[in-house]
Design an enzyme around this catalytic site. Sequence first.
Site, short mmCIF file in Angstrom:
data_model
loop_
_atom_site.label_atom_id
_atom_site.label_comp_id
_atom_site.label_asym_id
_atom_site.label_seq_id
_atom_site.Cartn_x
_atom_site.Cartn_y
_atom_site.Cartn_z
N GLU A 175 0.74 -1.23 0.10
CA GLU A 175 -0.04 -0.11 -0.08
C GLU A 175 0.95 1.30 -0.12
O GLU A 175 0.74 2.07 1.00
CB GLU A 175 -0.97 0.09 1.32
CG GLU A 175 -1.93 -1.13 1.20
CD GLU A 175 -3.05 -0.94 1.94
OE1 GLU A 175 -2.84 -0.38 3.13
OE2 GLU A 175 -4.18 -1.79 1.91
N GLU A 376 -5.41 -8.39 -1.13
CA GLU A 376 -6.25 -8.35 0.15
C GLU A 376 -7.64 -8.03 -0.02
O GLU A 376 -8.04 -7.24 -0.89
CB GLU A 376 -5.56 -7.14 1.00
CG GLU A 376 -4.25 -7.52 1.56
CD GLU A 376 -3.76 -6.45 2.64
OE1 GLU A 376 -4.67 -5.56 3.26
OE2 GLU A 376 -2.56 -6.00 2.50
C1 BGP Z 1 -4.63 -3.02 5.12
C2 BGP Z 1 -3.11 -3.53 5.29
C3 BGP Z 1 -3.05 -4.75 6.20
C4 BGP Z 1 -4.35 -5.08 6.91
C5 BGP Z 1 -5.80 -4.41 6.39
C6 BGP Z 1 -6.89 -4.69 7.12
O1 BGP Z 1 -4.73 -1.76 4.72
O2 BGP Z 1 -2.43 -3.86 4.19
O3 BGP Z 1 -1.91 -4.81 6.78
O4 BGP Z 1 -4.21 -4.95 8.28
O5 BGP Z 1 -5.67 -3.14 6.00
O6 BGP Z 1 -6.91 -3.57 8.21
P1 BGP Z 1 -7.21 -3.73 9.45
O7 BGP Z 1 -6.20 -4.57 10.08
O8 BGP Z 1 -7.05 -2.31 10.28
O9 BGP Z 1 -8.56 -4.10 9.59
#
Ligand code: BGP
Length: 478
Positions: A175, A376
């Site tokens: 990201e 993701e």
């Molecule tokens: C993205 C990141 C991840 C992950 C995901 C979910 O932005 O790349 O590392 O954590 O979000 O977010 P969260 O864990 O805050 O629910």
Amino acid sequence: MRFPENFLWGGAVAANQCEGAWDVDGKGVSVPDVITGGSHTTPRRIEPGMDTQYWYPSHEAIDFYHRYEEDIALFAEMGFKCFRLSVNWTRIFPTGEETEPNEKGLAFYDRVFDCCRKYGMEPLVTISHYELPYALVEKYNGWTDRRLIDFYMNFCRVIFARYEGKVRYWLTFNEINAGTLYTGTMSTTNNFRGFHGSLTDLKDNPKERYQALHHQFVASARAVTYAHENYPEYKMGCMIGYLGYYPHTCSPNDVLAAQQQMQMVDWFCSDVQVRGYYPSYSRRYFMEHGIKIRLEPGDEAELQAGTVDFYTFSYYMTFCVSTDPNVEATAGNLLGGAKNPYLKVSDWGWQIDPKGLRWCLNEIYDRYQIPVMIVENGLGAYDQKSEDGKIHDDYRIEYMRQHIEQMAEAVADGVELMSYTPWGCIDLVSLSTGEMAKRYGMIYVNKFDDGTGDLSRERKDSFYWYKKVIASNGEDLS
Ligand code: BGP
């Protein structure tokens, strides 16, 4: 078949959110190791003092470091063809500046990749997933200092050489576009030297942030060029946290505001990494915001030479953009936005928009015409055990079903989609809140926010469902 025959079904994690073993086998302190756990209502804190009054969720996480064999065996049971993970920089170079890598750290990932290969799983490796040796924050103020490019390249050269034959797909920065947002200060540009306290008190410095981001662009391009020159089988990708923006109304003001938001949040970084130069619209943005990026001679040529082979992104939600300051807002991982009355939200207030995924996939592929991966996606939810002691997560199945249906539509639209690796295929620590309670997994981990739990793993209903999806190559979503 709706999906290509060699489609890479799998799941995704990041080192700092799952490995634990934060100070084991020579590992150094990483940025996430100094960030405390928070919640929905309590913000996380940067507390490098390692004060015992605080809870540091990365220190043990789900102990993937010691349990990777069991976890990868479970992924294999689901039929994973691909597993996205990251290499923890501080396992290899504890402070980022060593000249010799830490052998025990390297050996750990050898074991992990060998285990993936044993089950025929393709590792998809993020080189830097929201972590940096903390020593580089203290000494250099994170990525604001150009010397970090050299430290990153040392890291890349070592892991590229070591894992040749085991890894083929690499992502340079997770990201990377978080660096266009104030939240990126904590997660990616790491320009918070000397700061401790609540993340809500962290001062934003856009000039520093964009300079840091420029250094990451050069680092990414240099790593891509180096990989192409030395390892012709390596495929190098960018990774964008994609936030789709709809105009809140058909007022031209809202439409233009949404377009500008898309340009600077979603397209800016991938335009640099895929096309190889700063896009024209960014010049005006920088001028109007008083941002002057220092480019060294040769930077432009490096960006042009080091363009990526494929585009990857995370997809969780879309937002609306409104020029009316009074519209209702909604939450998100990198940034919030205006609420969309047509969408439902998750337990954490993130808007759920499966059709938005089809729209994004089309936008991305139309723009770049290179293979695309969804690296993701997923639903963070409170999972409760039922009376039978099992997790019946039909809400997660429904979420995934709807998103996979839209992926199939996008493939039919002509998008060259290579993979789907939903986030947190096994429960892990949340990035935004540091909680365990926000669970994404198809595998439950017995670990709670008060530190209790025996870390045992259990299959949720979604585990069996996803297994069926993979076995049928996405045909059977029932
Ligand atoms: C993205 C990141 C991840 C992950 C995901 C979910 O932005 O790349 O590392 O954590 O979000 O977010 P969260 O864990 O805050 O629910």
